[in-house]
Enzyme design. Structure first.
Site, PDB file in Angstrom:
ATOM      1  N   GLU A  24      -6.477  15.947  -6.840  1.00  0.00           N
ATOM      2  CA  GLU A  24      -6.810  14.573  -6.458  1.00  0.00           C
ATOM      3  C   GLU A  24      -8.297  14.346  -6.652  1.00  0.00           C
ATOM      4  O   GLU A  24      -9.130  15.173  -6.263  1.00  0.00           O
ATOM      5  CB  GLU A  24      -6.440  14.302  -5.000  1.00  0.00           C
ATOM      6  CG  GLU A  24      -6.790  12.867  -4.577  1.00  0.00           C
ATOM      7  CD  GLU A  24      -6.282  12.514  -3.196  1.00  0.00           C
ATOM      8  OE1 GLU A  24      -5.054  12.400  -3.049  1.00  0.00           O
ATOM      9  OE2 GLU A  24      -7.104  12.372  -2.272  1.00  0.00           O
ATOM     10  N   ALA A 133       5.226   0.888   2.037  1.00  0.00           N
ATOM     11  CA  ALA A 133       5.307   1.580   0.746  1.00  0.00           C
ATOM     12  C   ALA A 133       6.674   1.387   0.106  1.00  0.00           C
ATOM     13  O   ALA A 133       6.787   1.292  -1.125  1.00  0.00           O
ATOM     14  CB  ALA A 133       5.004   3.066   0.935  1.00  0.00           C
ATOM     15  N   LYS A 183      12.238   5.682   1.338  1.00  0.00           N
ATOM     16  CA  LYS A 183      11.453   5.635   0.102  1.00  0.00           C
ATOM     17  C   LYS A 183      12.241   6.236  -1.055  1.00  0.00           C
ATOM     18  O   LYS A 183      12.218   5.720  -2.181  1.00  0.00           O
ATOM     19  CB  LYS A 183      10.137   6.391   0.284  1.00  0.00           C
ATOM     20  CG  LYS A 183       9.149   5.749   1.254  1.00  0.00           C
ATOM     21  CD  LYS A 183       7.945   6.671   1.439  1.00  0.00           C
ATOM     22  CE  LYS A 183       6.974   6.159   2.473  1.00  0.00           C
ATOM     23  NZ  LYS A 183       5.849   7.107   2.700  1.00  0.00           N
TER      24      LYS A 183
END
Length: 325
Positions: A24, A133, A183
């Site tokens: 990241e 999300a 999700k």
């Protein structure tokens, strides 16, 4: 009984996939930070990661620098960028434009996040804004569906966040698993965990998720545990206490070199525990520094496949004006 088919009998069917590796990065805030970041990027590129994620502030607070970094990764490196995208403070129309621009310019992976609410409560939700999300995942899939020709009937890889410890705003760990399952049902392909500090937390998360019906890969996000200040700050943000023995060891170290050795070994132990629990990959939160991340990788001795050495060139950069909303 029917004879086994070719797929069942082919030897490649039983070959294990290599452990995935990713890093990241966050967009630099100053020219000096940009120079330092690109030294880090070149060092990380040499390890042939499967992708690198680029963070994106809530409400797009670092939007322009995130766009610039994504452009350079696409144009100047062989790295595959995973673009973070948060939905807090953005309308569905704005987010659809952003996703469209990302896809049309070569991004094929998006980490769909809600984004953090400012602690002072200053963020206002405009009419038509998305709040979860899960909503963002469904929006991305909708944009993707309208562009199957552009994508050669392929799919965008959508990642989401998972929480080894309870999310600070969640009523329970069980609720976190329900959200992760939702999700997945909306179209998520994989999950990356938030930072965790205790070896058993990853295995416990996976066990609870699988029991609930979550089948997507859950990749442990691991932070080099070399900075006492960063460790304590993240502990405050996540509500999870770092391992007391590690905190004491870092605090009592004679110098930065000893602190780094202690922290790297603790990180390696954490990553190995996750791999022993069946983790399909390791995602390293680098904080734009390559030294400790590469030491961790070296000690883990992960086999990396060869990648093409040529840099990809693109004719059209991502449009900062479109992403500027």
């Amino acid at each position: 009984m029917s004879p086994p088919n070719l797929i069942q009998t082919h030897p490649l069917h039983t070959v294990s996939a290599p452990v995935a590796l990713s890093y990241e990065l966050f967009p630099p805030r100053t020219p000096a930070a940009s120079d330092s970041l690109w030294k880090t990027i070149k060092e990380l590129e040499a390890t042939n990661p499967d992708y690198v994620s680029v963070t994106y502030g809530a409400s797009g607070t670092n939007r322009d620098t995130a766009v610039e970094l994504l452009n350079r990764l696409l144009n100047e490196t062989t790295l595959r960028p995973l673009a973070h995208l948060t939905c807090v403070g953005n309308t569905a129309e704005e987010l659809a434009e952003i996703v469209t621009d990302l896809l049309e310019n070569g991004v094929r992976g998006i980490l769909a996040l809600r984004g953090d609410h400012p602690r002072d409560g200053s963020l206002e939700h405009p009419p038509g804004s998305l709040h979860h999300a899960q909503d963002l995942i469904e929006l991305i899939r909708g944009v993707e569906q309208r562009r199957t020709a552009l994508l050669c009937a392929g799919r965008v890889a959508i990642g989401v966040a998972a929480y080894p410890a309870k999310h600070p705003e969640s009523p329970s760990q069980e609720h976190d698993i329900e959200v992760l399952l939702a999700k997945q049902r909306s179209g998520a392909d994989f999950a990356i965990t938030q930072v965790f500090f205790h070896a058993g937390q990853y295995a416990d998360l996976v066990r609870r998720a699988r029991r609930a019906g979550v089948t997507i890969p859950i990749i442990p996000g691991v932070m080099p545990l070399t900075s006492l200040r960063r460790l304590q700050r993240l502990g405050d943000l996540t509500g999870v206490e770092p391992v007391p023995e590690l905190v004491r060891a870092l605090a009592s170290a004679d110098d930065d070199g000893e602190r780094r050795r202690i922290g790297v070994q603790a990180t390696v132990d954490l990553a190995r525990a996750a791999l022993d629990a069946g983790a399909p990959g390791i995602h390293l939160y680098t904080f734009n520094e390559h030294g400790a991340a590469l030491e961790v990788l070296d000690k883990l001795q992960l086999l990396r496949p060869d990648r093409p050495t040529f840099a990809r060139r693109r004719a059209t950069p991502l449009s900062a004006s479109v992403l500027a909303g």
